[in-house]
Design a protein around this motif. Structure first.
Motif, PDB file in Angstrom:
ATOM      1  N   LYS A 288       0.829  -1.209   0.000  1.00 38.56           N
ATOM      2  CA  LYS A 288       0.000   0.000   0.000  1.00 38.56           C
ATOM      3  C   LYS A 288       0.862   1.256   0.000  1.00 38.56           C
ATOM      4  O   LYS A 288       0.552   2.235  -0.680  1.00 38.56           O
ATOM      5  CB  LYS A 288      -0.914  -0.010   1.227  1.00 38.56           C
ATOM      6  CG  LYS A 288      -1.958  -1.099   1.210  1.00 38.56           C
ATOM      7  CD  LYS A 288      -2.748  -1.131   2.516  1.00 38.56           C
ATOM      8  CE  LYS A 288      -3.746  -2.284   2.546  1.00 38.56           C
ATOM      9  NZ  LYS A 288      -4.454  -2.348   3.853  1.00 38.56           N
ATOM     10  N   PHE A 289       1.948   1.206   0.773  1.00 39.12           N
ATOM     11  CA  PHE A 289       2.871   2.339   0.820  1.00 39.12           C
ATOM     12  C   PHE A 289       3.465   2.603  -0.563  1.00 39.12           C
ATOM     13  O   PHE A 289       3.513   3.753  -1.028  1.00 39.12           O
ATOM     14  CB  PHE A 289       3.975   2.028   1.840  1.00 39.12           C
ATOM     15  CG  PHE A 289       5.145   2.965   1.797  1.00 39.12           C
ATOM     16  CD1 PHE A 289       5.056   4.253   2.292  1.00 39.12           C
ATOM     17  CD2 PHE A 289       6.358   2.557   1.252  1.00 39.12           C
ATOM     18  CE1 PHE A 289       6.143   5.114   2.246  1.00 39.12           C
ATOM     19  CE2 PHE A 289       7.445   3.401   1.206  1.00 39.12           C
ATOM     20  CZ  PHE A 289       7.340   4.684   1.707  1.00 39.12           C
ATOM     21  N   LYS A 290       3.893   1.521  -1.224  1.00 40.93           N
ATOM     22  CA  LYS A 290       4.524   1.680  -2.534  1.00 40.93           C
ATOM     23  C   LYS A 290       3.529   2.190  -3.565  1.00 40.93           C
ATOM     24  O   LYS A 290       3.862   3.079  -4.374  1.00 40.93           O
ATOM     25  CB  LYS A 290       5.123   0.349  -2.987  1.00 40.93           C
ATOM     26  CG  LYS A 290       5.952   0.464  -4.266  1.00 40.93           C
ATOM     27  CD  LYS A 290       6.635  -0.843  -4.608  1.00 40.93           C
ATOM     28  CE  LYS A 290       7.485  -0.695  -5.851  1.00 40.93           C
ATOM     29  NZ  LYS A 290       8.163  -1.959  -6.214  1.00 40.93           N
ATOM     30  N   LYS A 291       2.302   1.640  -3.566  1.00 39.72           N
ATOM     31  CA  LYS A 291       1.295   2.104  -4.518  1.00 39.72           C
ATOM     32  C   LYS A 291       0.959   3.572  -4.287  1.00 39.72           C
ATOM     33  O   LYS A 291       0.666   4.300  -5.240  1.00 39.72           O
ATOM     34  CB  LYS A 291       0.030   1.260  -4.387  1.00 39.72           C
ATOM     35  CG  LYS A 291       0.206  -0.199  -4.773  1.00 39.72           C
ATOM     36  CD  LYS A 291       0.622  -0.370  -6.222  1.00 39.72           C
ATOM     37  CE  LYS A 291      -0.484  -0.026  -7.170  1.00 39.72           C
ATOM     38  NZ  LYS A 291      -0.130  -0.253  -8.587  1.00 39.72           N
ATOM     39  N   THR A 292       1.036   4.010  -3.038  1.00 38.46           N
ATOM     40  CA  THR A 292       0.743   5.408  -2.729  1.00 38.46           C
ATOM     41  C   THR A 292       1.833   6.332  -3.251  1.00 38.46           C
ATOM     42  O   THR A 292       1.552   7.336  -3.915  1.00 38.46           O
ATOM     43  CB  THR A 292       0.586   5.596  -1.207  1.00 38.46           C
ATOM     44  OG1 THR A 292      -0.488   4.775  -0.750  1.00 38.46           O
ATOM     45  CG2 THR A 292       0.281   7.051  -0.870  1.00 38.46           C
ATOM     46  N   ILE A 293       3.096   5.981  -2.968  1.00 40.84           N
ATOM     47  CA  ILE A 293       4.192   6.882  -3.356  1.00 40.84           C
ATOM     48  C   ILE A 293       4.425   6.887  -4.863  1.00 40.84           C
ATOM     49  O   ILE A 293       5.006   7.844  -5.392  1.00 40.84           O
ATOM     50  CB  ILE A 293       5.503   6.519  -2.621  1.00 40.84           C
ATOM     51  CG1 ILE A 293       5.986   5.114  -3.015  1.00 40.84           C
ATOM     52  CG2 ILE A 293       5.318   6.621  -1.117  1.00 40.84           C
ATOM     53  CD1 ILE A 293       7.325   4.742  -2.410  1.00 40.84           C
ATOM     54  N   GLU A 294       3.975   5.839  -5.548  1.00 42.09           N
ATOM     55  CA  GLU A 294       4.129   5.828  -7.012  1.00 42.09           C
ATOM     56  C   GLU A 294       3.343   6.958  -7.662  1.00 42.09           C
ATOM     57  O   GLU A 294       3.689   7.402  -8.762  1.00 42.09           O
ATOM     58  CB  GLU A 294       3.682   4.478  -7.574  1.00 42.09           C
ATOM     59  CG  GLU A 294       4.690   3.356  -7.349  1.00 42.09           C
ATOM     60  CD  GLU A 294       4.161   2.007  -7.806  1.00 42.09           C
ATOM     61  OE1 GLU A 294       2.949   1.926  -8.130  1.00 42.09           O
ATOM     62  OE2 GLU A 294       4.946   1.041  -7.852  1.00 42.09           O
ATOM     63  N   LEU A 295       2.302   7.417  -6.983  1.00 42.01           N
ATOM     64  CA  LEU A 295       1.477   8.497  -7.529  1.00 42.01           C
ATOM     65  C   LEU A 295       1.879   9.860  -6.979  1.00 42.01           C
ATOM     66  O   LEU A 295       1.267  10.867  -7.345  1.00 42.01           O
ATOM     67  CB  LEU A 295       0.001   8.228  -7.228  1.00 42.01           C
ATOM     68  CG  LEU A 295      -0.578   6.918  -7.799  1.00 42.01           C
ATOM     69  CD1 LEU A 295      -2.034   6.756  -7.395  1.00 42.01           C
ATOM     70  CD2 LEU A 295      -0.444   6.898  -9.321  1.00 42.01           C
ATOM     71  N   GLU A 300      10.362  14.733  -2.731  1.00 40.26           N
ATOM     72  CA  GLU A 300      10.076  15.373  -1.446  1.00 40.26           C
ATOM     73  C   GLU A 300       8.773  14.840  -0.844  1.00 40.26           C
ATOM     74  O   GLU A 300       8.685  14.631   0.375  1.00 40.26           O
ATOM     75  CB  GLU A 300       9.975  16.893  -1.607  1.00 40.26           C
ATOM     76  CG  GLU A 300      11.311  17.589  -1.865  1.00 40.26           C
ATOM     77  CD  GLU A 300      11.611  17.713  -3.334  1.00 40.26           C
ATOM     78  OE1 GLU A 300      10.908  17.068  -4.145  1.00 40.26           O
ATOM     79  OE2 GLU A 300      12.553  18.453  -3.694  1.00 40.26           O
ATOM     80  N   ASP A 301       7.784  14.602  -1.706  1.00 39.31           N
ATOM     81  CA  ASP A 301       6.515  14.037  -1.218  1.00 39.31           C
ATOM     82  C   ASP A 301       6.726  12.635  -0.653  1.00 39.31           C
ATOM     83  O   ASP A 301       6.117  12.259   0.358  1.00 39.31           O
ATOM     84  CB  ASP A 301       5.494  13.986  -2.360  1.00 39.31           C
ATOM     85  CG  ASP A 301       5.105  15.364  -2.852  1.00 39.31           C
ATOM     86  OD1 ASP A 301       5.189  16.313  -2.050  1.00 39.31           O
ATOM     87  OD2 ASP A 301       4.743  15.497  -4.032  1.00 39.31           O
ATOM     88  N   ILE A 302       7.587  11.872  -1.301  1.00 39.79           N
ATOM     89  CA  ILE A 302       7.876  10.506  -0.822  1.00 39.79           C
ATOM     90  C   ILE A 302       8.584  10.567   0.523  1.00 39.79           C
ATOM     91  O   ILE A 302       8.294   9.782   1.436  1.00 39.79           O
ATOM     92  CB  ILE A 302       8.722   9.740  -1.859  1.00 39.79           C
ATOM     93  CG1 ILE A 302       7.938   9.594  -3.163  1.00 39.79           C
ATOM     94  CG2 ILE A 302       9.139   8.373  -1.309  1.00 39.79           C
ATOM     95  CD1 ILE A 302       8.715   8.966  -4.291  1.00 39.79           C
ATOM     96  N   PHE A 303       9.510  11.504   0.657  1.00 41.52           N
ATOM     97  CA  PHE A 303      10.217  11.654   1.939  1.00 41.52           C
ATOM     98  C   PHE A 303       9.228  11.970   3.063  1.00 41.52           C
ATOM     99  O   PHE A 303       9.368  11.464   4.186  1.00 41.52           O
ATOM    100  CB  PHE A 303      11.265  12.757   1.846  1.00 41.52           C
ATOM    101  CG  PHE A 303      12.473  12.356   1.027  1.00 41.52           C
ATOM    102  CD1 PHE A 303      12.824  11.041   0.883  1.00 41.52           C
ATOM    103  CD2 PHE A 303      13.248  13.321   0.407  1.00 41.52           C
ATOM    104  CE1 PHE A 303      13.931  10.668   0.139  1.00 41.52           C
ATOM    105  CE2 PHE A 303      14.355  12.968  -0.336  1.00 41.52           C
ATOM    106  CZ  PHE A 303      14.696  11.635  -0.476  1.00 41.52           C
ATOM    107  N   LYS A 304       8.213  12.765   2.763  1.00 38.85           N
ATOM    108  CA  LYS A 304       7.203  13.081   3.777  1.00 38.85           C
ATOM    109  C   LYS A 304       6.445  11.820   4.200  1.00 38.85           C
ATOM    110  O   LYS A 304       6.092  11.663   5.372  1.00 38.85           O
ATOM    111  CB  LYS A 304       6.233  14.126   3.242  1.00 38.85           C
ATOM    112  CG  LYS A 304       6.855  15.506   3.069  1.00 38.85           C
ATOM    113  CD  LYS A 304       5.861  16.498   2.473  1.00 38.85           C
ATOM    114  CE  LYS A 304       6.510  17.856   2.277  1.00 38.85           C
ATOM    115  NZ  LYS A 304       5.575  18.826   1.655  1.00 38.85           N
ATOM    116  N   ARG A 305       6.198  10.939   3.231  1.00 33.53           N
ATOM    117  CA  ARG A 305       5.555   9.658   3.566  1.00 33.53           C
ATOM    118  C   ARG A 305       6.451   8.844   4.508  1.00 33.53           C
ATOM    119  O   ARG A 305       5.965   8.213   5.455  1.00 33.53           O
ATOM    120  CB  ARG A 305       5.302   8.839   2.297  1.00 33.53           C
ATOM    121  CG  ARG A 305       4.506   9.542   1.226  1.00 33.53           C
ATOM    122  CD  ARG A 305       3.037   9.475   1.474  1.00 33.53           C
ATOM    123  NE  ARG A 305       2.317  10.050   0.331  1.00 33.53           N
ATOM    124  CZ  ARG A 305       1.036  10.337   0.324  1.00 33.53           C
ATOM    125  NH1 ARG A 305       0.319  10.100   1.411  1.00 33.53           N
ATOM    126  NH2 ARG A 305       0.454  10.848  -0.736  1.00 33.53           N
TER     127      ARG A 305
END
Length: 613
Positions: A288-295, A300-305
């Motif tokens: 779920k984490f990976k599917k979220t960050i792919e979008l 920088e948005d991924i780092f926030k995740r």
């Protein structure tokens, strides 16, 4: 207590209860039978005495009745007996013999009530039945009582009291009860032996199966049933053993297969079923984490995740999150949580190789050795744990955890692998985001100088202008041109010309601030946007750039030469309505500098626009 003993105990208790019920029932029935038998005997004796006395009276030999009564008294079952005359009989015939008088209250009660009364006295040695039976006058009997007695129908004429010894009957009942108890005990023993013989193998199988299930619940599927059971039980044992063998093999393979998806998973569980479930849950969360960050749009948005995962899923309270630029060998602190002053390793920001975790690509634990990382200092009692994670050949991540709580430190040690699993999942997405950023920057940067190009200016200049207007800031625009640059290409070749271009780019980079922007505007022309400068220092900056550049000596074979710059300067919003207009004014000032002899710095004035026209 095992099942076998429980079953035997339950059966024993049930049979004992049944035996007690039978014995009690038999004892009560015997007792009732004994009493009824004695009462029947008493009633029969009473009738016999009555009939005998009546015969004596009819035959006129009542004075001879004592012999008759003594014969009855000597009967073996009769301890004693006596006759009681009612008052009306005494009045008519007299008191009679000594054995024909009222002796106690029971006699009196029966005479008065006309009802039979009996009592039983029992001791350890004997049992006695005392019964008193009334004689009631009636005209309907044979003979007619009223013919001889001055009485009415229903009057009590007298009574007979007898005492019987019923000890023998009680003894017989006790012997019978004892026999019943013995038979029940023998039956109980036979029943228990039969149950033990027939049910013991089944119970042993049950116990073995129960042990297997308990072991399986703890994660151990290796136990097998080793009992020697014949018949259908043997087939059951084989099927159960085959089932557990398959389960053991399946769970081992499942764990191995799942572990390939979660690298070096550390699940604190010995049960392979629970362990597999936890791995699956972890895989689901990571997926779920990976599917979220792919979008997500940027890295920088991924780092926030990742910050969210560290704080909300792993409950990390104190950490620092760094991005390392391998090409520049610099480390940048992107985010921190907790008291940042508890640890200090800022020396590694300018030289990333000073960071032990980055240099060794391994975990660094402060508990391993005192001052294990030379360039990291912490507060007293604060321990740290650092990990390095490579994204690609250009960037790495470093996460530094620190805490004063020893239990928290151990917990972080145990979840490092789980954190790395999330980083591993993010790695290809981060690589993609960094690559896209690099491609975007390469399209916006000049390949020779690594400065932004005109395309960047066209794409972002409006944003710069709006920002300046919103924040009430200003820009100084410098348009720079290398004097007689065409002669360099013509005389020494384009390779040497490229060297000159690069040196100018380096000169600009080293003499402007990080908030300022240097752009290769085209050919040998460069544009510098100075953000919110001190107006009095703009000319000074331009002179510094021009002087540094004109002192550079270029070499082409055995020849050397130097070059100068012409610079035109304008100001936004002081002189122009837009930055594009300010660039145009700076270009006009540059034109004036070149027309007036080159190697000059000229600030734009409104009259220059008319002169150029």
């Amino acid at each position: 207590m095992n099942t076998h003993k429980k079953l035997l105990l339950i059966v024993t208790v049930m049979l004992l209860v049944l035996m007690m019920a039978i014995v009690i029932n038999v004892a009560l029935n015997f007792r009732e039978y004994s009493y009824k038998s004695a009462l029947n005997k008493a009633q029969a004796t009473a009738e016999y005495v009555r009939d005998g006395l009546t015969a004596h009276m009819v035959n006129g030999i009542m004075d001879k009745r004592e012999f008759f009564l003594n014969n009855i008294k000597n009967h073996k079952d009769i301890q004693s007996f006596w006759i009681i005359r009612a008052p009306n009989v005494i009045k008519q015939f007299g008191k009679g013999f000594e054995n024909e008088k009222m002796r106690d209250a029971i006699d009196k009660k029966v005479i008065e009530s006309g009802k039979m009364h009996y009592t039983i006295k029992e001791s350890s040695n004997e049992a006695t039945l005392r019964v008193t039976i009334p004689y009631v006058a009636t005209a309907y009997g044979s003979p007619n009582c009223l013919d001889c007695h001055n009485a009415k129908e229903g009057d009590v004429l007298g009574a007979i009291s007898l005492k019987f010894n019923i000890s023998e009957t009680r003894y017989i009942s006790l012997i019978t009860i004892a026999k019943i108890i013995a038979i029940n005990i023998i039956f109980l023993i036979i029943a228990l032996l039969s149950i033990n013989y027939f049910f013991r193998p089944i119970l042993n199988l049950f116990n073995e199966l129960n042990q297997m299930i308990q072991n399986a619940d703890r994660g151990d599927y290796s136990k097998r049933i080793t009992l020697d059971i014949q018949g259908e039980g043997k087939e059951v044992v084989e099927q159960i053993n085959n089932l557990f063998e398959k389960l053991e093999s399946t769970f081992k393979n499942l764990k191995t297969s799942l572990s390939t998806f979660v690298a070096n998973a550390k699940i604190a569980c010995q049960n392979p079923l629970e362990e597999s479930q936890k791995i699956i849950d972890e895989l689901s969360n990571i997926y779920k984490f990976k599917k979220t960050i792919e979008l997500d749009r940027t890295h920088e948005d991924i780092f926030k995740r990742i910050y969210y995962i560290l704080q909300e899923r792993f409950y990390i309270k104190e950490y620092k999150f760094y991005l390392v630029d391998k090409e520049k060998n610099e480390r940048e602190l992107l985010h921190y949580c907790g008291n940042i002053n508890k640890s200090d390793c800022t020396k590694a920001d300018k030289d990333a190789n000073l960071c032990r975790a980055f240099r060794t690509h391994s975990e660094v634990l402060s508990i391993d050795f005192e001052h294990v990382c030379t360039y990291c200092t912490t507060d007293k009692d604060t321990e740290y744990l650092c990990i390095s994670f490579d994204i690609n050949n250009e960037f790495s991540l470093i996460i530094s955890f620190f805490t004063e709580d020893q239990e928290e430190y151990k917990r972080i040690q145990n979840i490092i692998t789980d954190i790395e699993n999330y980083l591993e999942a993010a790695k290809p997405v981060l690589e993609s985001k960094f690559l896209m950023k690099k491609l975007e920057e390469s399209s916006l940067k000049d390949g020779l100088t690594d400065l932004y190009n005109r395309r960047f200016l066209e794409g972002f200049l409006d944003k710069f202008e709006k920002q300046a207007d919103r924040e009430k800031k200003s820009y100084a625009i410098m348009m720079i041109d290398i004097d007689f640059f065409k002669n360099v290409n013509d005389t020494y070749g384009h390779d040497v010309g490229d060297v000159v271009i690069k040196e100018l780019a380096n000169t600009l980079k080293s003499n402007i601030r990080s908030s300022d922007i240097a752009i290769r505007y085209g050919g040998e022309e460069f544009l510098v946007l100075l953000y919110n400068p001190d107006r009095s220092k703009v000319i000074s900056i331009a002179n510094k750039i021009a002087n540094r550049f004109k002192n550079i000596e270029f070499h082409a074979g055995d020849k050397s030469f130097k070059k100068t710059l012409s610079i035109g300067i304008s100001y936004y919003p002081e002189q122009a309505d837009s930055i594009w207009q300010a660039i145009k004014f700076a270009d006009i000032a540059l034109y004036v500098a070149k027309e007036s002899g080159r190697n000059r710095i000229v600030e734009f004035t409104p009259d220059m626009s008319n002169e150029k026209k």
